[in-house]
Structures are given as structure tokens and as C-alpha cells.
Design an enzyme around this catalytic site. Structure first.
Site, PDB file in Angstrom:
ATOM      1  CB  ALA A 209      -0.914  -0.007   1.210  1.00  0.00           C
ATOM      2  CG  ASN A 210      -0.001   4.575  -1.877  1.00  0.00           C
ATOM      3  OD1 ASN A 210      -0.777   5.410  -1.425  1.00  0.00           O
ATOM      4  ND2 ASN A 210      -0.267   3.872  -2.977  1.00  0.00           N
ATOM      5  NE  ARG A 211       4.754   7.127   4.685  1.00  0.00           N
ATOM      6  CZ  ARG A 211       4.797   6.436   5.826  1.00  0.00           C
ATOM      7  NH1 ARG A 211       3.737   6.394   6.601  1.00  0.00           N
ATOM      8  NH2 ARG A 211       5.904   5.811   6.177  1.00  0.00           N
ATOM      9  CB  ALA A 275      -1.484   7.231  -4.423  1.00  0.00           C
TER      10      ALA A 275
END
Ligand code: C5P
Length: 409
Positions: A209-211, A275
Site C-alpha cells: 500500500a502507500n500513504r 495513488a
């Protein structure tokens, strides 16, 4: 906002119909007049007597009712409304709407209506997840129908859980206000927005995942809805409420996001604020990967589809305006200019996500953004602003770029 507005409420057959009785009250408290149509199935759950007592008018149930047609027929029912709300909207009712069936009063009125329609789906999570329902929802969104809910949570059926609960009456009221408030610069337009991160599974419990928080994308969807657009928001997993008056498709992975985006086309403008993970695990382990005594696993990656580039290159269904974001930590503008051409999109909103941006807490997850808008005309440097202000500004620019709605003469 609802004062003096004429609401036509279509109650479908589901256990959530009891909440529609409260919805009638809430709408009337706000000064709206409410006419009610009940399907035959709805009458298994609540009575026309109860709905009539709360709405203070006769409740309509029959398509071929000589008296009712003489008094006020199905055409007039839809004409004399500012907004049609379908709550609860069953899978069956939505299928009929999507296909233009008209074999009872509710569906005939919906087919005859040229008024804004707001749908509050309610059904078993498996029915909601069924591709047939997803196709119908996508079709209705493309036709300009607005959605509120369904919410996730426990269902009436014991032990069942998942998206399918009808939105609460006050959420429906909020969505109705948004839908009615909006004779705005984007009225008549369909705007598609992606938001949030994607989660790419490694095994049943782990993921890449990402932020991304989804704050910017959600703010854009909300702003577009306030500007009058019919908005479809395709969101990865986020901790944000669904914006009012927006049709939200919840997805996990990049591939699901692409499928939901393609299903939501056509759109006048598509804004890709998500994102999206560039890579996913090449294979997803069926069982949780074990640590005990095993060598450290390698994690081969596979490339995800580029949703923005895919949509920007569509031959037939390319939205007129395709907009991407570019999060960069260095050479922000130069990289974004290259990216605009590589992806084939019209505009790129470049933002500096490095600690140097000076934005408290950083851009990802924070409440502010610093944007450079890159188009074929060059670069525009926007002042540092809240994500809500960036959203307003972008939506205003989109409205100007699309121009006034072409009306048939
Ligand atoms: O290549 P990069 O991820 O920096 O591009 C950013 C833009 O492309 C964003 O608008 C993002 O939403 C979009 N994107 C996408 N699908 C991907 C990767 C990025 O839509 N797989």
C-alpha cells in the site's frame, strides 16, 4: 435548501423501507412537500397508510388505476417533482431503471421522468456485489442518476455483513440537498474521480500500500458534486466518509480500480487523484506465508495497469478532459511535463511530496497541497492551499474548459 421543493419518493420492497418513513418526516421537517409511490413489494414491509399519514397526501401504488390516472397520472407525478428519490432501491428496481422497463407505477414514473434522480440502494451484500448489479449501477450513474450509499454493516439477515445497508435518512437528506443545490457550472456533466491508495494483496493478511489518504480526491469529488456534476468516485481503501451526492465505487486493487473506471464511462472529465500502486505481488499466496523455519521469501512483482494512461488513450470513450496528478519529490515540474506527454493526458497537477514542500505533515495524508498545473499552454503555479480549496479551483477550471452544456436546438 429543501424548503418548497417537491420530492417524489419511490419506496421499493426491502426491510429498509421502514427507514423511508423516517425519511418522509425528515424531508417534511425541512419544508419539502413529499409525494410517495410504493411498489407492490414495498407494501409487504410498510403500509401506504403509514406513508400517507406522514406525507399528508395520498400514496400512489397502481399504474392502471382509473381514479388515480384521472386525478394525477404517472406523467404528472414525475413532472410535478423537483427531485425523485428511490429509497430503498432494490436490485430489481435498479435493474428495471437501467433497462428502461416500465411495468408498474414506480418504474413507469422513473422512465417518464426527466428530473434529477437520487437512488439509495439497499440489498444483500452478495446482490450488491453481483456483476449484474454493478453493471446496472454503472449504467445508471452514466445516465446521470446520483447515488447515496449503500453503507457497510450488519444486515437484517442474521450473520450477514457488508455493503448493502440503505443510507440513513439524514444522509439521504444531505444527498438530496446536494443534488438540488446544484444548478452549477457542471450541471449535466458526468465527472469521474479516482481517489486513495490501492491495496495489492501478498497473501490473505498482507498487502502492498502507500500513504495516500484520499483527502484530495474525495475533496474533488465533493466539489464537483456541489458544482452540479453527476460524480462517480472510484475509491481505494480510505478512512473517509463517502461524499454526499456522489456515486462511490469502493475497490481494493489497481485492477479493480481500472475495471470500475471503465464501467463508469462515458464521462466528460476524468480526474485521477488516486495513488495507484505501480506494482503488485506477481502471485497472491492462497494461505498466509509462514515464517517458521522458512527462508526469507522473495517477492516478485508484476506491473499494474496504468489507469490514467489507459483512459487517456481510449479511442471512443476518452473523456474530453483527462487529468492526472504527479507526486514528485524532486524536479517536480520537469518530471510532470514529461509525464503529461507520456500518459497522454490533458493536464497534470504536479505536487511536491518531499519534506521540502514545507507543508506540515507532508502532502500525503495532510490537509494542504501546493500545485503546479501543467497543460499544453505551460505551467501555472497555484498558491499553497487547503485540499478543499485546490478542489474548488480545479473544478472551476474544469467547468471553464468544458464550456457551457451543448443543448439540442
Ligand atoms: O506514474 P505516476 O504514478 O506518477 O502517475 C500519476 C498519475 O497517474 C496519477 O494521476 C495517478 O492517479 C495515475 N495513475 C493511474 N494508474 C497507475 C498509476 C498512476 O491512474 N497505475
Amino acid at each position: 435548501m429543501l424548503a418548497h421543493k417537491r420530492i417524489l419518493l419511490v419506496i421499493g420492497g426491502g426491510i429498509a423501507a421502514y427507514k423511508s418513513l423516517d425519511l418522509i418526516r425528515r424531508l417534511k421537517e425541512r419544508g419539502a412537500s413529499v409525494r410517495v409511490i410504493m411498489t407492490a413489494a414495498a407494501q409487504h414491509f410498510v403500509t401506504p397508510l403509514a406513508a400517507g399519514a406522514l406525507s399528508h397526501t395520498k400514496v400512489f401504488t397502481e399504474l392502471f388505476d382509473r381514479e388515480a390516472e384521472h386525478d394525477i397520472g404517472h406523467i404528472r407525478l414525475s413532472r410535478e417533482a423537483d427531485l425523485v428519490i428511490v429509497a430503498p432501491a432494490t436490485a430489481d428496481l435498479m435493474a428495471k431503471m437501467a433497462h428502461g422497463l416500465a411495468d408498474d407505477l414506480a418504474s413507469a414514473v422513473l422512465l417518464a421522468s426527466d428530473k434529477p434522480v437520487l437512488v439509495a440502494p439497499a440489498m444483500n451484500p452478495l446482490m450488491w456485489a453481483n456483476p449484474a448489479t454493478a453493471r446496472n449501477v454503472a449504467q445508471l450513474a452514466a445516465d446521470g442518476v446520483a447515488f447515496v450509499g449503500p453503507n457497510a454493516g450488519a444486515m437484517a439477515e442474521r450473520g450477514e455483513d457488508g455493503p448493502g445497508r440503505m443510507a440513513e435518512p439524514l444522509e439521504i437528506v444531505a444527498a438530496a440537498e446536494t443534488r438540488l443545490a446544484v444548478a452549477g457550472p457542471l450541471t449535466g456533466r458526468h465527472v469521474l474521480v479516482t481517489s486513495g491508495p490501492t491495496h495489492e494483496p501478498i497473501d490473505p493478511v498482507r498487502y502492498i500500500a502507500n500513504r495516500s489518504s484520499g483527502k484530495q480526491g474525495h475533496a474533488i469529488a465533493a466539489a464537483a458534486a456541489r458544482a452540479g456534476a453527476q460524480v462517480t468516485l472510484v475509491s481505494g481503501p480510505v478512512n473517509l466518509p463517502d461524499p454526499a451526492g456522489v456515486a462511490v465505487r469502493h475497490v481494493e486493487t489497481a485492477r479493480e480500480m481500472l475495471a470500475a473506471v471503465e464501467a463508469a464511462l462515458p464521462a466528460d472529465a476524468a480526474i485521477f487523484a488516486a495513488a495507484v500502486a505501480d506494482w503488485r505481488a506477481a502471485t497472491e499466496a492462497g494461505e498466509k506465508m509462514k515464517k517458521d523455519g522458512q527462508a526469507i521469501p522473495a517477492l516478485p512483482l508484476a506491473e499494474n495497469p496504468d489507469i490514467l494512461a489507459t483512459v487517456a488513450r481510449l479511442a471512443n470513450r476518452r473523456p474530453r478532459l483527462v487529468i492526472g496528478f504527479a507526486a514528485e519529490t524532486e524536479n517536480v515540474v520537469a518530471y510532470a511535463q514529461v509525464k503529461r506527454l507520456r500518459k497522454g493526458c490533458d493536464w497534470i497537477l504536479a505536487n511536491d511530496v518531499s519534506p521540502r514542500s514545507g507543508i506540515d505533515g507532508g502532502v500525503m495524508g495532510g490537509d494542504e497541497n501546493l500545485i503546479h498545473l501543467i497543460s499544453e499552454k505551460g505551467v501555472e503555479h497555484w498558491p499553497r492551499a487547503s485540499k478543499a480549496e485546490v478542489a474548488e479551483r480545479l473544478v472551476a477550471r474544469v467547468a471553464t474548459a468544458l464550456g457551457p452544456l451543448e443543448t439540442l436546438s
